[in-house]
Motif scaffolding. Structure first.
Motif, PDB file in Angstrom:
ATOM      1  N   ALA A 115      20.152   6.645  31.459  1.00  0.00           N
ATOM      2  CA  ALA A 115      19.504   7.850  32.513  1.00  0.00           C
ATOM      3  C   ALA A 115      18.644   8.602  31.282  1.00  0.00           C
ATOM      4  O   ALA A 115      17.707   9.315  31.846  1.00  0.00           O
ATOM      5  N   GLY A 116      18.053   7.985  29.949  1.00  0.00           N
ATOM      6  CA  GLY A 116      17.338   8.564  28.772  1.00  0.00           C
ATOM      7  C   GLY A 116      17.533  10.106  28.255  1.00  0.00           C
ATOM      8  O   GLY A 116      16.645   9.938  27.416  1.00  0.00           O
ATOM      9  N   ALA A 117      18.656  10.523  28.768  1.00  0.00           N
ATOM     10  CA  ALA A 117      18.861  12.230  28.359  1.00  0.00           C
ATOM     11  C   ALA A 117      20.279  11.907  28.806  1.00  0.00           C
ATOM     12  O   ALA A 117      20.556  11.543  29.540  1.00  0.00           O
ATOM     13  N   VAL A 118      20.906  13.302  28.669  1.00  0.00           N
ATOM     14  CA  VAL A 118      22.003  13.570  28.831  1.00  0.00           C
ATOM     15  C   VAL A 118      22.343  15.242  28.591  1.00  0.00           C
ATOM     16  O   VAL A 118      21.416  16.014  27.632  1.00  0.00           O
ATOM     17  N   HIS A 119      23.137  15.782  29.580  1.00  0.00           N
ATOM     18  CA  HIS A 119      22.933  17.217  30.202  1.00  0.00           C
ATOM     19  C   HIS A 119      24.030  17.568  29.664  1.00  0.00           C
ATOM     20  O   HIS A 119      25.596  17.376  30.401  1.00  0.00           O
ATOM     21  N   VAL A 120      23.949  18.456  29.162  1.00  0.00           N
ATOM     22  CA  VAL A 120      25.226  19.402  28.706  1.00  0.00           C
ATOM     23  C   VAL A 120      25.185  20.676  28.438  1.00  0.00           C
ATOM     24  O   VAL A 120      24.434  21.381  27.916  1.00  0.00           O
ATOM     25  N   ARG A 121      26.060  21.043  29.081  1.00  0.00           N
ATOM     26  CA  ARG A 121      26.348  23.239  29.319  1.00  0.00           C
ATOM     27  C   ARG A 121      27.658  23.196  27.930  1.00  0.00           C
ATOM     28  O   ARG A 121      28.992  23.001  28.061  1.00  0.00           O
ATOM     29  N   ILE A 122      27.419  23.926  27.449  1.00  0.00           N
ATOM     30  CA  ILE A 122      28.754  25.285  26.914  1.00  0.00           C
ATOM     31  C   ILE A 122      28.689  25.954  27.903  1.00  0.00           C
ATOM     32  O   ILE A 122      27.423  27.160  27.573  1.00  0.00           O
ATOM     33  N   GLY A 123      29.375  26.422  28.058  1.00  0.00           N
ATOM     34  CA  GLY A 123      30.065  27.269  28.551  1.00  0.00           C
ATOM     35  C   GLY A 123      31.158  27.191  28.968  1.00  0.00           C
ATOM     36  O   GLY A 123      33.120  27.296  28.441  1.00  0.00           O
ATOM     37  N   GLY A 124      31.490  28.265  30.134  1.00  0.00           N
ATOM     38  CA  GLY A 124      32.866  28.094  30.271  1.00  0.00           C
ATOM     39  C   GLY A 124      33.578  29.446  30.516  1.00  0.00           C
ATOM     40  O   GLY A 124      33.505  30.568  30.315  1.00  0.00           O
ATOM     41  N   ASN A 125      35.643  29.392  30.533  1.00  0.00           N
ATOM     42  CA  ASN A 125      36.007  30.418  30.519  1.00  0.00           C
ATOM     43  C   ASN A 125      35.386  31.457  28.881  1.00  0.00           C
ATOM     44  O   ASN A 125      35.341  32.649  29.698  1.00  0.00           O
ATOM     45  N   THR A 126      35.152  30.532  28.132  1.00  0.00           N
ATOM     46  CA  THR A 126      35.463  31.222  26.683  1.00  0.00           C
ATOM     47  C   THR A 126      33.266  32.252  26.844  1.00  0.00           C
ATOM     48  O   THR A 126      33.612  32.199  25.542  1.00  0.00           O
ATOM     49  N   GLN A 127      32.940  31.754  27.585  1.00  0.00           N
ATOM     50  CA  GLN A 127      31.297  32.043  27.276  1.00  0.00           C
ATOM     51  C   GLN A 127      31.587  33.837  26.914  1.00  0.00           C
ATOM     52  O   GLN A 127      30.573  34.570  26.491  1.00  0.00           O
ATOM     53  N   GLU A 128      31.984  33.847  27.354  1.00  0.00           N
ATOM     54  CA  GLU A 128      32.328  36.062  27.790  1.00  0.00           C
ATOM     55  C   GLU A 128      32.726  36.471  26.826  1.00  0.00           C
ATOM     56  O   GLU A 128      33.390  37.549  26.490  1.00  0.00           O
ATOM     57  N   PHE A 129      33.216  35.455  25.877  1.00  0.00           N
ATOM     58  CA  PHE A 129      34.833  36.076  25.406  1.00  0.00           C
ATOM     59  C   PHE A 129      34.197  36.091  23.851  1.00  0.00           C
ATOM     60  O   PHE A 129      35.003  35.752  23.037  1.00  0.00           O
ATOM     61  N   ALA A 130      32.920  35.228  23.755  1.00  0.00           N
ATOM     62  CA  ALA A 130      32.938  34.889  22.990  1.00  0.00           C
ATOM     63  C   ALA A 130      32.268  35.987  22.065  1.00  0.00           C
ATOM     64  O   ALA A 130      31.735  36.613  21.742  1.00  0.00           O
TER      65      ALA A 130
END
Ligand SMILES: *[C@@H]1O[C@H](CO)[C@@H](O)[C@H](O)[C@H]1NC(C)=O
Ligand SMILES: *[C@@H]1O[C@H](CO)[C@@H](O)[C@H](O)[C@H]1NC(C)=O
Ligand SMILES: *[C@@H]1O[C@H](CO)[C@@H](O)[C@H](O)[C@H]1NC(C)=O
Ligand SMILES: *[C@@H]1O[C@H](CO)[C@@H](O)[C@H](O)[C@H]1NC(C)=O
Ligand SMILES: *[C@@H]1O[C@H](CO)[C@@H](O)[C@H](O)[C@H]1NC(C)=O
Ligand SMILES: *[C@@H]1O[C@H](CO)[C@@H](O)[C@H](O)[C@H]1NC(C)=O
Length: 665
Positions: free
Chosen positions: A145-160
C-alpha cells in the motif's frame, strides 16, 4: 444496538484524569525528560530470544481468547445453490462518477485501531525497544500500500493519563480497570516516550498515525520539532463514541449531539487562540457508534461550523456484540447460529447502508469519511467466527463494500489476549520467551485489501452484483487510472465435494481481455478453519508461530485467456477469494528496513526473528512486555498524579502540540 465499546469524556473528563496541579512544574519535568531521552536514545530493535523451547511446549500457557480453538460447523450449501458459472462483462474504461464507481481509494484503506492498553505488548516497551514481528506485519502492508494507517485509541483513550517517567523508561503502563466500563479495559498511564516510540516505528516502517484524544502535556518550546520524523500524524480523534458517554456515566443522561458539538467547539476555539499550535485543522469526529446516527450530529451544523478544523469525519461500528458471556449484559448470541450471517454479501451491504447518506455528505463537504473502529463483534468478537477463514472473507468483503460505499478508510480493532478478533496478538509477558506471535485471519483481509487497491491512489471499486446478485458469490471490479485493472471474486460456500466451485467468465466491453491474467487465491479448506490459511500459497503460520514474515513459496496462478472470444475463465473454489490481475502486478518487494538486518540464527526451527540494530549495536537482550489482561497494576506513586487537574483546555492544547511535535506536521 448494544455496543458497550466504552466511551469516555471530552474536555471535562480530563479534569478528573490528570494529576498535575502546577503546569510550570510539569513543563520543567518534561524538559528534563527530553534532555534525558535525547542523551540516551538509540534505536535498537530486539527480536525474541527463544530458550530452546518449541512452541508446543509450555503446558502452563493459558488458553486466552486470542488462542481459542473453537471450530464451528460451516453452514450447509445453500438451497438453491448459486449458479456455478456466470459472466462478468466489464467496461474497459470507466471514469464516470454516475456509473457507480467509488471515489478513489488508497491501498492504506484498511488500517488497524490499537487499544492503548496493548501498545507496550504490541509495539514495544519504550522507544528503544520495538517489536520486530510488529514491524514485519506492518511492513507487509506497507509493501503493498505504500504506507500503513494505525489509530491509537479505543476504550482506554479517555482514561489515559500522563506521567513524566515510568520505570525502565516505559512508554506505557497500566492502572486499574474502570468499573464504569463494561469492557473493563485498564486505565493506561503513559510518558512522552509513547510519542517517540510511535515516531521511531514510523522511521522504520511508513506508519501514519491517528491519535485518539487523550491528555498529554509537553513543552511547545522544546527542540522536538526539529527531530520530528516527518509528516506522520494523520489526525486527532476528538471523543470516542460520545453517543455512549451517558450510558457509561461519563456525562449525564441528557448529553446530546449538540453538547458534543459544543465541546468540540471549545477545543477548536482554544486551539485557534493558541499561537503555538502548529496545525489547527487535523481534528476528527464525531466517532459515533450507532446509538446516535451521524445525521444527528450533522444536524447540529457540526460540519459547516468546524469545517476548517476537521480533517476527516468518522464513525465506529460493530455488527453485533458478544457481551453476554463475559458481562452478562445484552442477549446471548450463539456463535454457531451467528456464523452464517457473516458468510454472505448481505452482511457487508447492510453494514454500509446506514452510512451512504453520510458518505455523500462527507464528499460534498470535501472530507474523507472513516470507519474509525470496527471488527466482527464488540466485547471481543465470537469464538470460531472472528478468527476463522470465514471471518476473514467477511472482513474483506466488508472492507471492499465500505470502499464501494465511499468510505476512505477503516480500522480493524486490535485488543489484548482476551479478544477473539485480533488481526495480530503478541504473546503475554510471562510466555514471551517461548512463544512467537499469533496472526488472526482478518490480518490477511487487511493485507489483501492493500493489494486490491494498490499504491496508485486512483483505484475505484464497483460492486458488480453479477451471478444474478447471488449473496454467496459477490464480485467487485477495480479501476485504476480509469481503466479496469483487477477483479475480486468471493465464494462464501464450503463444499468439499467441489460441486460449489464456480467459474467466472470475465469479458471486457470496449476492449479485449489480455492473453493471460495472474490470479492470487486466498484459500483454506473451510470457512471454519483457523489454520492452513494461505494467500498466494504463503502463510504467516499458526498460532504462536508467527514472526511476521510469510512462509512458503509464492504461488501466483497464470490463467490463459481466449482473446478471440474475449473471455478469461477464472475458477473459484468453495470457499475462496480470488484476486484477478488484468494488468501485470507491480512486484511486491521483500521486507527490508533502513537499518541493518540480522537474522537470529539461534534455534531457527522455532524462531527466526529479525533483529534490527543501529550503529549503537545490540545490547540489553532481556526485556519484558506488560500484560494486557485486565487487572490491577497499582502504583501508589503514579496514582498520586491521578487527581484534581484543573485546566482541561490547556491540556487539550498541550496534547495536540505534543503529538504534532513528536510526530511531525
Ligand atoms: C502467565 O500468566 C497467567 C496469568 O497471570 C497465568 O495464568 C499463567 O499460568 C502464566 N503462565 C506461565 C507459563 O507462567
Ligand atoms: C527500555 O526498556 C527496557 C526494558 O524493557 C530497558 O532495559 C531499557 O533500559 C529501556 N530503555 C531506556 C532507554 O531506558
Ligand atoms: C527514537 O527515540 C528516541 C527517543 O527515545 C529519539 O531520540 C531517537 O531519535 C528516535 N530514533 C529514531 C530513528 O527516530
Ligand atoms: C441525510 O442527512 C441529512 C443531514 O442530517 C438529512 O437532512 C437528510 O434527510 C438525510 N437524507 C437521507 C436520505 O437520509
Ligand atoms: C460513491 O460516490 C460516487 C461519486 O460521488 C457516487 O457516484 C456513488 O453513487 C457513491 N456510491 C455509493 C454506493 O453511494
Ligand atoms: C498516495 O497518497 C499518499 C498520501 O496519502 C502519498 O504519500 C503518495 O505519494 C501517493 N502516491 C502516489 C502514487 O501518488
Amino acid at each position: 444496538m448494544l455496543n458497550p465499546h466504552a466511551a469516555g469524556g471530552l474536555l471535562k473528563t480530563w479534569q478528573s484524569i490528570l494529576g498535575y496541579r502546577n503546569p510550570t512544574m510539569l513543563l520543567f519535568s518534561l524538559w528534563s525528560l527530553f534532555i534525558l531521552d535525547v542523551a540516551t536514545a538509540s534505536v535498537t530493535v530486539y527480536g525474541q530470544i527463544p530458550l530452546g523451547i518449541t512452541s508446543a511446549a509450555s503446558p502452563t500457557a493459558t488458553v486466552a481468547a486470542a488462542y481459542n480453538d473453537t471450530v464451528l460447523q460451516p453452514p450447509p450449501v445453500p438451497d438453491p445453490a448459486p449458479a456455478t458459472s456466470f459472466t462478468l462483462t466489464l467496461q474497459s474504461v470507466n471514469t464516470s462518477v454516475s456509473s457507480g464507481l467509488s471515489i478513489p481509494i488508497k491501498g492504506t484503506f484498511y488500517g488497524f485501531s490499537v487499544e492503548m492498553s496493548v501498545i507496550t505488548q504490541l509495539f514495544g516497551t519504550n522507544s528503544s525497544f520495538v517489536q520486530v514481528p510488529l514491524l514485519n506485519l506492518l511492513a507487509n502492508i506497507q509493501e503493498r500500500a505504500g504506507a500503513v494507517h494505525v489509530r491509537i485509541g479505543g476504550n482506554t483513550q479517555e482514561f489515559a493519563y500522563y506521567v513524566p517517567t515510568l520505570p525502565e523508561n516505559r512508554a506505557i503502563s497500566k492502572e486499574k480497570a474502570d468499573t464504569n466500563n463494561p469492557t473493563q479495559t485498564p486505565a493506561v498511564i503513559y510518558t512522552m516516550d509513547l510519542f517517540y516510540l510511535l515516531s521511531n516505528i514510523s522511521s522504520l516502517v511508513n506508519v501514519k498515525w491517528y491519535i485518539g484524544k487523550f491528555p498529554a502535556l509537553c513543552s511547545p518550546s522544546s527542540s522536538l520539532a526539529r527531530q520530528s520524523s516527518g509528516d506522520n500524524l494523520l489526525g486527532v480523534q476528538v471523543g470516542n463514541e460520545p453517543d455512549l458517554y451517558s450510558a457509561h456515566q461519563h456525562r449525564n443522561s441528557s448529553y446530546s449531539p449538540q453538547n458534543y458539538a459544543n465541546e468540540f467547539g471549545e477545543l477548536v476555539a482554544a486551539l485557534a487562540a493558541d499561537v503555538n499550535a502548529p496545525v489547527k485543522s487535523n481534528l476528527i469526529g464525531p466517532s459515533v457508534s450507532g446509538t446516535w446516527t451521524p445525521e444527528m450530529v450533522w444536524d447540529t451544523g457540526f460540519i459547516s461550523q468546524y469545517t476548517d478544523s476537521l480533517t476527516a469525519l468518522s464513525v465506529e461500528h460493530y455488527p453485533t456484540d458478544n457481551c453476554f458471556p463475559i458481562y452478562g449484559i445484552g442477549v446471548f448470541h450463539d456463535p454457531q447460529t451467528e456464523f452464517s450471517d457473516y458468510l454472505n454479501h448481505t452482511s457487508s451491504v447492510a453494514l454500509c447502508a446506514p452510512y451512504l447518506n453520510s458518505t455523500a455528505i462527507a464528499q460534498a463537504a470535501g472530507k474523507p469519511f472513516l470507519m474509525f473502529e470496527t471488527n466482527s463483534a464488540s466485547c471481543g468478537g465470537f469464538p470460531g467466527i472472528s478468527d476463522s477463514f470465514g471471518g476473514a472473507l467477511w472482513a474483506l468483503d466488508y472492507g471492499l463494500q465500505m470502499a464501494y460505499s465511499n468510505f476512505s478508510g477503516a480500522m480493524l480493532h486490535v485488543g489484548g489476549q482476551n479478544v477473539f478478533y485480533n488481526p495480530f496478538t503478541a504473546p503475554p509477558t510471562n510466555v514471551s520467551k517461548y512463544y512467537e506471535w499469533t496472526v488472526g485471519a482478518v490480518y490477511y483481509s487487511a493485507l489483501i485489501s492493500a493489494e486490491v487497491f494498490g499504491k496508485t491512489n486512483t483505484s475505484q471499486i464497483i460492486d458488480l452484483h453479477g451471478n444474478d446478485g447471488n449473496i454467496y458469490t459477490p464480485q467487485y471490479a477495480i479501476y485504476e487510472n480509469g481503466a479496469v485493472a483487477r477483479v475480486a471474486l468471493f465464494n462464501y460456500i464450503t463444499d468439499p465435494t467441489g460441486a460449489s466451485n464456480y467459474t467466472a467468465t470475465i469479458s471486457i466491453a470496449g476492449g479485449t481481455v489480455p492473453s493471460s491474467v495472474q490470479v492470487k487465491y486466498f484459500l483454506s479448506d473451510s470457512v471454519s478453519t483457523k489454520n492452513n490459511i494461505t494467500w498466494a500459497g504463503q502463510t504467516l503460520g499458526t498460532a504462536r508461530n508467527v514472526d511476521g514474515r510469510f512462509k512458503g513459496d509464492m504461488n501466483v496462478v497464470t490463467i490463459a485467456c481466449n482473446t478471440g472470444a474475449n473471455t478469461c475463465l477464472i475458477p473459484v473454489p468453495a470457499p475462496a477469494f480470488a484476486l484477478v490481475f488484468l494488468t501485470p502486478e507491480e512486484d511486491i518487494a521483500t521486507v527490508t528496513f533502513s537499518t541493518s538486518v540480522y537474522t537470529n540464527t539461534a534455534n531457527t526451527a522455532t524462531v527466526a526473528a529479525s533483529v534490527l540494530a543501529t550503529s549503537n549495536g545490540m545490547s540489553g537482550k532481556d526485556w519484558e512486555l506488560g500484560s494486557t489482561s485486565p487487572g490491577s497494576n497499582k502504583n501508589g506513586v503514579l496514582r498520586g498524579y491521578h487527581a484534581n487537574f484543573a485546566g482541561a483546555v490547556v491540556t487539550a492544547l498541550a496534547l495536540i502540540i505534543c503529538i504534532e511535535l513528536a510526530l511531525g506536521q
